[in-house]
Motif scaffolding. Structure first.
Motif, short mmCIF file in Angstrom:
data_model
loop_
_atom_site.label_atom_id
_atom_site.label_comp_id
_atom_site.label_asym_id
_atom_site.label_seq_id
_atom_site.Cartn_x
_atom_site.Cartn_y
_atom_site.Cartn_z
N SER A 116 0.85 -1.19 0.00
CA SER A 116 0.00 0.00 0.00
C SER A 116 0.88 1.24 0.00
CB SER A 116 -0.92 0.02 1.22
OG SER A 116 -0.14 0.15 2.41
N GLN A 117 0.26 2.40 -0.19
CA GLN A 117 1.03 3.65 -0.23
C GLN A 117 1.74 3.93 1.08
OE1 GLN A 117 -0.80 7.12 -2.46
NE2 GLN A 117 -2.63 5.90 -2.11
N ILE A 155 -1.26 7.28 -8.49
CA ILE A 155 -0.67 6.63 -7.34
C ILE A 155 0.68 6.06 -7.77
CG2 ILE A 155 -0.84 4.69 -5.74
CD1 ILE A 155 -3.87 5.06 -5.80
N THR A 156 1.73 6.39 -7.04
CA THR A 156 3.06 5.92 -7.44
C THR A 156 3.98 5.82 -6.24
OG1 THR A 156 4.91 6.31 -8.96
CG2 THR A 156 3.94 8.25 -7.91
N GLY A 157 4.94 4.91 -6.34
CA GLY A 157 5.97 4.80 -5.33
C GLY A 157 7.08 5.79 -5.61
N ASP A 169 -3.33 -3.81 -5.68
CA ASP A 169 -4.18 -2.87 -6.42
C ASP A 169 -5.24 -2.20 -5.54
OD1 ASP A 169 -6.03 -4.86 -5.97
OD2 ASP A 169 -6.41 -5.31 -8.08
N GLY A 170 -5.18 -2.47 -4.24
CA GLY A 170 -6.15 -1.87 -3.32
C GLY A 170 -7.41 -2.68 -3.16
N ARG A 175 -0.76 -5.87 -8.42
CA ARG A 175 -0.44 -4.68 -9.18
C ARG A 175 1.03 -4.73 -9.53
NH1 ARG A 175 2.14 0.16 -8.33
NH2 ARG A 175 1.31 2.03 -9.38
N GLN A 176 1.36 -4.63 -10.80
CA GLN A 176 2.74 -4.65 -11.24
C GLN A 176 3.31 -3.22 -11.25
OE1 GLN A 176 4.74 -7.42 -11.92
NE2 GLN A 176 2.98 -8.38 -10.91
#
Length: 208
Positions: A116-117, A155-157, A169-170, A175-176
């Motif tokens: 997660s974020q 949304i990004t790291g 993916d929440g 999620r790749q």
């Protein structure tokens, strides 16, 4: 020629994918990139039941070979805000390298993944930084010259501590790494390689 080791652990392939992007960045700077992974500690039947990605082609690294590289870029997923036990177990075997100062002055850098974020991206990277400092390495992050860090449209790291990706993916699905996250990984690889090259050149000049 400057040699950079991309050393990673990946349960489900997210960090493996990021490692490949990091290596692309290293090669883009004209340095040699070697991708290796640390040994798995989870029993085979448990890993299979959990759905681990077990067909990763990267060779298993040895602790002794770390001294052969000019820079080491470490990739690990988070485990409750800390590095994975597989990576910690590998570093725990570096006592001989530490005692002989074999890694002093080499560049170290870290990238990660979380579900997660707010799943511990920064603290996980910092947990590895602590080890790198004890080994005498020069710690390098992901500078804000990588403008993808400032994106607010998705949304990004990514943080100044290092590249990262979100693996969930929440909705409980996979999620790749996104294009922006992979760009951050490539940027970090290139940045580390360029610094390692400059450091090597400076040392050669001083020696001459």
């Amino acid at each position: 020629m400057t040699k950079v080791l991309v050393l990673y652990y990946s349960s489900y392939g997210h960090i493996e994918t990021m490692a490949q992007a990091v290596a692309e960045g290293v090669r883009g700077a004209g340095a040699v990139a070697v991708i290796k992974r640390v040994p798995e500690l989870v029993p085979e039947h448990v890993a299979e039941k959990a759905g681990y990605k077990r067909d990763q082609p990267a060779e298993i690294a040895t602790v002794a070979e770390l001294a052969d590289y000019d820079a080491i870029i470490v990739g690990t997923p988070t485990r409750f805000g800390n590095m994975a036990s597989q990576m910690k177990n590998f570093f725990d075997q570096c006592g001989g390298l530490w005692f002989e100062d074999k890694l002093v002055g080499k560049i170290g850098s870290v990238f990660t993944s979380t579900g997660s974020q707010h799943g511990g991206q920064e603290s996980t990277i910092l947990s590895v930084h602590t080890v790198l400092y004890h080994l005498g390495m020069i710690v390098v992050g992901l500078p804000y010259t990588f403008k993808g860090q400032g994106r607010m449209d998705e949304i990004t790291g990514g943080s100044p501590y290092g590249a990262s990706t979100l693996a969930d993916d929440g909705k409980g699905g996979d999620r790749q790494p996104s294009a922006n996250e992979l760009d951050g990984a490539r940027f970090q690889g290139r940045h580390v390689a360029e610094l390692a090259q400059a450091l090597s050149a400076a040392r050669l000049t001083k020696a001459a």
